[in-house]
Design a protein around this motif. Structure first.
Motif, PDB file in Angstrom:
ATOM      1  N   ASP A  87      -7.254  -0.539   4.175  1.00 40.59           N
ATOM      2  CA  ASP A  87      -5.878  -0.137   4.466  1.00 40.59           C
ATOM      3  C   ASP A  87      -5.484   1.113   3.686  1.00 40.59           C
ATOM      4  O   ASP A  87      -4.379   1.212   3.126  1.00 40.59           O
ATOM      5  N   GLY A  88      -6.392   2.075   3.625  1.00 40.57           N
ATOM      6  CA  GLY A  88      -6.116   3.362   2.993  1.00 40.57           C
ATOM      7  C   GLY A  88      -6.407   3.438   1.515  1.00 40.57           C
ATOM      8  O   GLY A  88      -6.368   4.534   0.939  1.00 40.57           O
ATOM      9  N   CYS A  89      -6.690   2.317   0.859  1.00 43.14           N
ATOM     10  CA  CYS A  89      -6.984   2.313  -0.578  1.00 43.14           C
ATOM     11  C   CYS A  89      -8.483   2.091  -0.795  1.00 43.14           C
ATOM     12  O   CYS A  89      -9.091   1.247  -0.125  1.00 43.14           O
ATOM     13  N   LYS A  90      -9.051   2.817  -1.737  1.00 46.43           N
ATOM     14  CA  LYS A  90     -10.480   2.699  -2.007  1.00 46.43           C
ATOM     15  C   LYS A  90     -10.807   1.334  -2.574  1.00 46.43           C
ATOM     16  O   LYS A  90     -10.188   0.873  -3.535  1.00 46.43           O
ATOM     17  N   ALA A  91     -11.785   0.668  -1.970  1.00 48.02           N
ATOM     18  CA  ALA A  91     -12.170  -0.678  -2.395  1.00 48.02           C
ATOM     19  C   ALA A  91     -13.182  -0.604  -3.536  1.00 48.02           C
ATOM     20  O   ALA A  91     -13.969   0.348  -3.628  1.00 48.02           O
ATOM     21  N   GLN A  92     -13.160  -1.627  -4.379  1.00 48.41           N
ATOM     22  CA  GLN A  92     -14.102  -1.711  -5.492  1.00 48.41           C
ATOM     23  C   GLN A  92     -15.439  -2.230  -4.989  1.00 48.41           C
ATOM     24  O   GLN A  92     -15.515  -3.338  -4.466  1.00 48.41           O
ATOM     25  N   PRO A  93     -16.515  -1.467  -5.129  1.00 49.12           N
ATOM     26  CA  PRO A  93     -17.812  -1.922  -4.605  1.00 49.12           C
ATOM     27  C   PRO A  93     -18.401  -3.044  -5.443  1.00 49.12           C
ATOM     28  O   PRO A  93     -18.200  -3.108  -6.661  1.00 49.12           O
ATOM     29  N   VAL A  94     -19.118  -3.930  -4.763  1.00 52.62           N
ATOM     30  CA  VAL A  94     -19.870  -4.980  -5.458  1.00 52.62           C
ATOM     31  C   VAL A  94     -21.106  -4.365  -6.095  1.00 52.62           C
ATOM     32  O   VAL A  94     -21.456  -4.631  -7.225  1.00 52.62           O
TER      33      VAL A  94
END
Length: 297
Positions: free
Chosen positions: A185-192
């Motif tokens: 939703d437009g925000c950078k996700a934290q990668p596993v």
């Protein structure tokens, strides 16, 4: 009094010095732009494996400059430590894969079309022109080089062993600076985790991949960037499953697959509404038939 005179002389000399420098600067700027001949190339181009790509090259001349001869075009593939390969006129390596876009020899558009792009085509390319003008006479101009990046199809889906883990993967040519990121939703996700393939194990490309845990419904987007330039992207829409009453939500999650679309989410068909709309004309028709039968009796 003497100090005042010396101060004024120094001030006047300072103004004359700066005035002369500004005049010389403007003179060279104007004289340089009046006979400007420039070859423009884009710094970066991206092409999908097996597709065609336009290698752009544009000759720009100032209004008071005029070509006296037809420009001679050289397109080169730069290979450090080896002899540069010719794209135009095509060498054996590029025979029947390269075409000039504008057939007019006097055109300033010197772009070429490279067909059926392969992994081996990734690298730097240079456009050079030999030209004769009224003011500049005979000389050669070169562009600023174009970096061609090759990529294949981006895979963006749930992992096979874990339906709560979203994975993005793409093979790209061996270039530095390429970055893979996933946004929710437009925000950078934290990668596993972030895994990059071994270039020596799978030449001539490297595999970029990134995994994230699903964090609620919404739009997930995987993007491949080179510095600030967006190379390609893929979208994944996710709607979490709902557990039945008395059921196991985790079990339902593992067996339910989200819908993947380009820009929209699929909704169920409103069958109840369709049936209701059909009942209205049927009811009216039955009423008319009943009225006609009553009149005959």
């Amino acid at each position: 009094m003497l100090k005042i005179v010396l101060s004024e002389l120094h001030h006047n000399f300072f103004l004359m010095k700066w005035g002369w420098m500004m005049w010389m600067f403007l003179y060279f700027m104007v004289s340089g732009t009046s006979s400007l001949v420039v070859v423009h190339q884009p710094p970066v181009l991206a092409a999908a494996l097996g597709n065609d790509v336009t290698m752009q090259c544009q000759l720009q001349l100032s209004h008071d400059e005029k070509m006296l001869t037809v420009p001679v075009l050289y397109w080169l593939r730069l290979t450090p430590g080896h002899e540069n390969l010719r794209l135009w006129r095509p060498s054996v390596t590029y025979k029947e894969r390269v075409a000039l876009l504008d057939k007019n020899s006097n055109s300033t558009n010197k772009s070429i079309l490279l067909r059926n792009v392969q992994w081996a085509d990734s690298g730097k390319y240079l456009c050079k022109l030999s030209i004769t003008t009224e003011k500049g006479k005979s000389f050669r101009r070169t562009g600023n080089e174009t970096l061609l990046i090759v990529h294949d199809t981006m895979n963006f889906n749930l992992t096979g062993h874990n339906d709560s883990l979203l994975r993005c993967e793409v093979n790209v040519s061996l270039q530095t600076g390429l970055v893979l990121s996933i946004f929710h939703d437009g925000c950078k996700a934290q990668p596993v985790d972030i895994a990059q393939g071994d270039a020596d194990a799978a030449p001539p490309f490297v595999t970029l991949s990134e995994n994230i845990s699903l964090n609620g419904s919404g739009k997930y987007e995987c993007q491949l960037h080179l510095n600030e330039d967006l190379i390609m992207k893929s979208t994944f829409h996710y709607l979490p499953p709902v557990a039945e009453q008395g059921g196991d939500a985790r079990k339902n999650l593992m067996t339910t697959r989200p819908t993947i679309t380009s820009d929209e989410v699929l909704y169920p068909e409103p069958w109840l509404l369709y049936v209701s709309l059909l009942l209205v004309p049927i009811t009216i028709l039955l009423g008319l038939v009943t009225a006609l039968l009553m009149c005959r009796l």
